[in-house]
Design an enzyme around this catalytic site. Structure first.
Site, short mmCIF file in Angstrom:
data_model
loop_
_atom_site.label_atom_id
_atom_site.label_comp_id
_atom_site.label_asym_id
_atom_site.label_seq_id
_atom_site.Cartn_x
_atom_site.Cartn_y
_atom_site.Cartn_z
N GLU A 149 -5.81 10.00 4.51
CA GLU A 149 -5.41 10.65 3.25
C GLU A 149 -6.38 11.62 2.76
OE1 GLU A 149 -4.60 8.01 0.07
OE2 GLU A 149 -3.13 7.04 0.82
N GLU A 169 0.50 2.60 5.38
CA GLU A 169 0.01 1.76 4.07
C GLU A 169 1.53 1.67 3.26
OE1 GLU A 169 -3.21 2.90 1.86
OE2 GLU A 169 -4.52 3.16 3.51
C1 BGP Z 1 -4.51 4.38 -0.47
C2 BGP Z 1 -6.05 3.88 0.07
C3 BGP Z 1 -6.18 2.66 0.44
C4 BGP Z 1 -5.67 1.70 -0.71
C5 BGP Z 1 -4.44 2.12 -1.22
C6 BGP Z 1 -4.06 1.43 -2.71
O1 BGP Z 1 -4.60 5.72 -0.93
O2 BGP Z 1 -5.83 4.53 1.30
O3 BGP Z 1 -7.72 2.35 0.77
O4 BGP Z 1 -6.71 1.25 -1.69
O5 BGP Z 1 -4.44 3.60 -1.69
O6 BGP Z 1 -4.77 2.10 -3.64
P1 BGP Z 1 -5.67 0.95 -4.68
O7 BGP Z 1 -6.27 0.22 -3.83
O8 BGP Z 1 -6.31 1.92 -5.47
O9 BGP Z 1 -4.68 0.19 -5.44
#
Ligand code: BGP
Length: 482
Positions: A179, A380
């Protein structure tokens, strides 16, 4: 013959985690402190903070994570029980080169990941490795100003070379960056995001627009160098880039708003276009010229970008958003990357992320057309929610099953549309520390980890209802989503 009405037989079902959010053991086996070790806990209402020093009594959730550093053998067994075909992990740079610029890599760090990789392979799970998921040694942050400094490219490339050589033949799919698209001169300057993604402290930023452009460029260049080296080390290596994408809806159907929603995508796509096409896009250079941003792309850089084209695209997808209207300014709300303007047609998670499975199909189709059928993997996706451990020791999470089901249906439709979707890696298959808020309370997993935000809990693992559901989905290759 190609099948379009169902998930292909070799579809890669699995999950995605990141070292800093789950490993803990922040000082073990020679690991150096990393950028994320200096981030406090936070919440939806209260942002995480970066502290200069470690303040006694302050809570730094990444120090302990969910102790995956020690529990990985049992945790991986649980992933195996669900039938995972792949697990995306990240290798923490600060375990391999504790200061980033050390003369030699840390053998104990290399050995640790070697054991994790072997365990995955033994369980029939393919390790997919992200080389940078916000885990920069703090020394590189403080002494080099992270990705603002071109020298960081060489340090990172050396780190990647070390790990890709070490795990050659055992890891075949790599991701250069997670990202990087969230940093861009066109976005609001956000000190926390810049620190987390780019390893650059607030004080180091003198001229936000110019500096953000430089950071984005350095990371883009680093990715291209790593891709070329990965192919040299092992021609069988497949290297991808992972982007966190959102679908931008115009706030009104006024043509100017529609145009604006399109232009808003530029910030998410310019690095991706470079990764895929090997060419820094003209539209971004034009934008920089308009904003007085100066970016020097040497002939050598041009060649580097051309030689560093990725093999597959990773998509992190959670939410869609609405581009603020340019014609009805008074109706526009102030937005952030994930929250922002309300879409009356969509529900949102407890953390304000709009739930929009249809937009996933749309983005997949758009990417497919833009990049002519490039292999894509959802790297993800998932629902951060408050889960309740019942008195009988169970966790019922029908909302998570519902969320995933709806997204899987849209993925199936995208495949039927002709999209070359090769896999789905659910984010956070085991509860872990949230990246944006530092909470445990924001849970994504199929596996509950009994740990709370005040640090209490015995860390035991409990299968949620969604565990059995995902197992069934994988066993039936996505045919049974009931
Ligand atoms: C993405 C990241 C992850 C993960 C996910 C969920 O942007 O790559 O590392 O954390 O988001 O976000 P959060 O953990 O803040 O809910």
């Amino acid at each position: 013959m190609l099948q379009f009405e169902q998930f292909p037989n070799d579809f890669i079902w699995g999950g995605s985690i990141a070292a800093h959010q789950c490993e803990g053991a922040w000082q073990e086996d020679g690991k150096g402190p990393s950028a994320m070790d200096y981030m406090t806990g936070g919440s939806y209402e209260k942002p995480r903070r970066v502290t200069k020093e470690l303040i006694p009594g302050e809570y730094y959730p990444n120090h302990e994570g969910i102790d995956f550093y020690h529990t990985y053998p049992q945790d991986i067994e649980l992933f195996k029980e669900m039938g995972f075909k792949a697990l995306r992990i990240s290798i923490d740079w600060s375990r391999i080169y504790p200061h980033g610029d050390d003369a030699e890599p840390n053998r104990a760090g290399l050995d640790h990941y070697s054991k994790v990789i072997d365990k995955l392979i033994e369980c029939g799970i393919e390790p997919i490795v992200t080389l940078y998921h916000f885990e920069m040694p703090i020394h590189v942050v403080r002494e080099y100003n992270g990705w603002l400094n071109r020298k960081t490219i060489d340090l990172f490339v050396r780190h990647c070379k070390t790990v890709m050589t070490e795990y050659k033949g055992r890891v075949k799919r790599w991701v250069t960056f997670n990202e990087i698209n969230h940093i861009d001169p066109a976005s609001e300057f956000d000190a926390i995001f810049t620190y987390m993604l780019a390893g650059v402290e607030y004080e180091a930023i003198r001229n936000p627009k110019q500096d953000l452009a430089r950071i984005g460029y350095h990371m883009t260049l680093a990715s291209a160098k790593v891709v070329a080296i990965a192919h040299e080390i092992d021609p069988e290596n497949q290297v991808g880039g992972v982007f966190g994408l959102t679908c931008f809806y115009p706030q009104t159907c006024h043509p100017q708003d529609n145009l604006q929603a399109f232009f808003d995508t530029n910030r998410d796509y310019y690095q991706m276009d470079t990764f895929v096409n090997g060419l820094f896009p003209r539209y971004k250079l034009a934008e920089y010229a308009r904003s007085g941003i100066c970016l020097e792309i040497s002939e050598e850089d041009r060649l580097t970008l051309l030689k560093g084209k990725i093999d597959f695209l990773g998509l992190n997808y959670y939410s869609s958003s609405v581009s603020p209207s340019v014609v009805q300014k008074e109706e526009s709300a102030v937005g952030s990357v994930f929250a922002g303007i309300t879409n009356p047609y969509l529900e949102a998670s407890d953390w304000g992320w709009k739930i929009d499975p249809v937009a996933l199909r749309l983005i997949l189709n758009q990417l497919d057309r833009r990049y002519h059928g490039i292999p894509m993997m959802i790297t993800e996706n998932g629902l951060g929610a408050v889960d309740k451990l019942e008195a009988d020791g169970q966790v019922h999470d029908p909302y998570r099953i519902e969320y995933l089901r709806k997204h899987f249906i849209e993925m199936k439709k995208a495949i039927a549309d002709g999209v070359n979707l090769i896999g789905y890696l659910m984010w956070g298959p085991i509860d872990l520390v949230s990246a944006t808020t530092g909470e445990m309370k924001k849970r994504y997993g199929f596996i509950y980890v009994n740990k709370q935000d005040d640090g209490s809990g015995d860390q035991r693992r409990i299968k949620k209802d969604s565990f059995a559901w995902y197992k069934k989905v994988i066993a039936t290759q996505g045919a049974d989503l009931a």
